[in-house]
Design an enzyme around this catalytic site. Sequence first.
Site, PDB file in Angstrom:
ATOM      1  N   GLU A 118       0.826  -1.201   0.000  1.00  0.00           N
ATOM      2  CA  GLU A 118       0.000   0.000   0.000  1.00  0.00           C
ATOM      3  C   GLU A 118       0.869   1.265   0.000  1.00  0.00           C
ATOM      4  O   GLU A 118       1.831   1.376   0.769  1.00  0.00           O
ATOM      5  CB  GLU A 118      -0.879  -0.046   1.256  1.00  0.00           C
ATOM      6  CG  GLU A 118      -1.803   1.112   1.475  1.00  0.00           C
ATOM      7  CD  GLU A 118      -2.611   0.946   2.755  1.00  0.00           C
ATOM      8  OE1 GLU A 118      -3.578   1.716   2.929  1.00  0.00           O
ATOM      9  OE2 GLU A 118      -2.292   0.057   3.588  1.00  0.00           O
TER      10      GLU A 118
ATOM     11  N   LYS B 246      -9.072   2.515  -2.042  1.00  0.00           N
ATOM     12  CA  LYS B 246      -9.368   1.842  -0.781  1.00  0.00           C
ATOM     13  C   LYS B 246     -10.782   2.205  -0.330  1.00  0.00           C
ATOM     14  O   LYS B 246     -11.218   3.347  -0.443  1.00  0.00           O
ATOM     15  CB  LYS B 246      -8.346   2.264   0.272  1.00  0.00           C
ATOM     16  CG  LYS B 246      -8.381   1.481   1.573  1.00  0.00           C
ATOM     17  CD  LYS B 246      -7.185   1.861   2.436  1.00  0.00           C
ATOM     18  CE  LYS B 246      -7.094   1.047   3.710  1.00  0.00           C
ATOM     19  NZ  LYS B 246      -5.855   1.369   4.465  1.00  0.00           N
TER      20      LYS B 246
ATOM     21  N   CYS C  33      -5.416  -3.245   2.280  1.00  0.00           N
ATOM     22  CA  CYS C  33      -5.155  -3.340   3.717  1.00  0.00           C
ATOM     23  C   CYS C  33      -6.415  -3.500   4.563  1.00  0.00           C
ATOM     24  O   CYS C  33      -6.975  -4.578   4.648  1.00  0.00           O
ATOM     25  CB  CYS C  33      -4.336  -2.137   4.171  1.00  0.00           C
ATOM     26  SG  CYS C  33      -3.582  -2.412   5.808  1.00  0.00           S
TER      27      CYS C  33
END
Length: 644
Positions: A46, A115, A176
């Site tokens: 990330e 994300k 994540c």
Amino acid sequence: MKHGFIKTAAITPCIRVADPEYNAGEIIRLMEEAAGKGAKLIVFPELCITGYTCGDLFLQEILLGSAREQLYRIVDASRDLDALIFVGLPWSKEGKLYNVAAAVSRGEILGMVPKTYLPNYGEFYELRHFVPGERAAEFVWVSRGAGGKGDYIPFGTDLLFTCEDMPDLVVAAEICEDVWVPEPPSIRHALTGATVIVNCSASDETTGKDVYREALIRGQSARLVCGYIYANAGEGESTQDLVFGGHSLIAENGILLSRAARFQNQIVYGDLDVARLAGERRRMNTFFVRPDTMYTEIGFHLDREETRLERRVDAHPFVPDSREDRNRRCEEILAIQALGLKKRLEHTSCRRAVVGISGGLDSTLALLVTARAFDYLSLPREGILCVTMPCFGTTDRTYTNACELTKRLGASLKEVDIKEAVTLHFRDIGQEIAKHDVTYENSQARERTQVLMDIANQIGGMVIGTGDMSELALGWATYNGDHMSMYGVNGGVPKTLVRHLVAYYAESCQDEALSQVLWDVLDTPVSPELLPPEDGVISQKTEDLVGPYEIHDFYLYYILRFGFGPEKLYRLARLAFAGIYENEVLLKWLKVFYRRFFAQQFKRSCLPDGPKVGSVAVSPRGDLRMPSDACAHIWLQEAEGLKA
């Protein structure tokens, strides 16, 4: 990519926080290294172009501009690489900042996945800088500088990257925290067709977090029946209160293929079998792939070439490797077998059991299981009648072991010498006793079954079957002979596992004399003992005739569990048995397995009840609904085309 295999890589580069130029150089070096080793799907952490821990520097235009420029540099470097690459960076769109994973292949940006879930607790404050991504893709203009060059790129969480050369390879991404929430995006990705999920992550290290993280990734790959590539930020990312360990993981359907050592920035590789994943989903009528109109599908190209496999192929898939796991499995299976028999005895109000005891492995296991079932019911073991039936092929060794085993377990023993009855039967049907053909052998097996059934009628008992699953798969059983019983306790247990179950009992029992008998049974060659011995020694060894059971059990597992064809099966067998069997031997018994497996289905179509103990079984009542007269032509045709 042949046979559905694809090599993947999760990479933790050693980066510098807020130095995109340096970081891009490391990313390019490592992606070229991974591609050079055959990786076709490469995942970086990330925000790795800038570093995850930039904090308020994410609000600096110079950092964002540099990250964008370095992405173009990475894109250009990918031009000659045969791979799909995911790399993380911050991306500014319409006055807002997004944490994205850019999908790059052959000099192009294929899409950007933002994300979804931004943590804002503890040490993480992503909502201070970023906004969550939207599901539906919009096409954003990505320019390549003042010259006006650029392209419209899909931007959204719901993107599927589909390999045009390998239809089962469908890739989707999450970032994540996305996988740590109650409803991760990967769930809908998989339900829309993704077979591989990539995760660009920056998960810091705290005590015990690695155990939870590994369980999470393995569990997600299992419940979604997918491959999962988790690339985590490493040591170069650490700053202030946070330490990152580079704990990257690659999993496939609940099995961890690769794990990076913590606190060491590494590349870890994993060979995913997407054909196996697709096949597993086909088997599960509870796994529904449903088209979602919010998804945008993006094609990409990979060269078709054979993946050099580094994944471990277990030569004994029915038997766990570690002693601890093996012992736990053996105890579990013995309990399942015994409880299945307990229920049948209890339901029929039967207090007696009849076991044909030969001194071989299968009848030994059947007696051990029956003794445990009687213990569960608080019935005296004297109610188990073991019948030994010596005939032309019986040896002193097996006879002695059968008698001693019965004695040590506290069961009753009856001897019925069947030589005279079989000889009379030969006279009745005109069979020469010197002619040692299939009639000579099967007449003995059927006579033994008749004796057992009639004795069971005499005492109000139940005949306990001894034949195992490997014999049933190969048809190595006499129809209406040892093939038949009132309850077959070993019908779900392959031969390789039978051996370990008996060994486990020998190791764990408190009776030293019983243990010695069991070890001698284990040391005795597998044989039906239907042909006369030579100098008092067994002359008829089963594995000389039908092949090594460990090879056949390997074929049985991968054919029934995953539906693999001969070519893929042979490829895996060569890896699993390298240095143990020559290729010619593996190919010979592969052909034998297919011939016998198809030809002998009629024997499996009328099997007696028996407990299912694993994911592979041959019961006609649900596990193997195969027509008895199916043609093996296309399987044998492929097998005959293989070369050793």
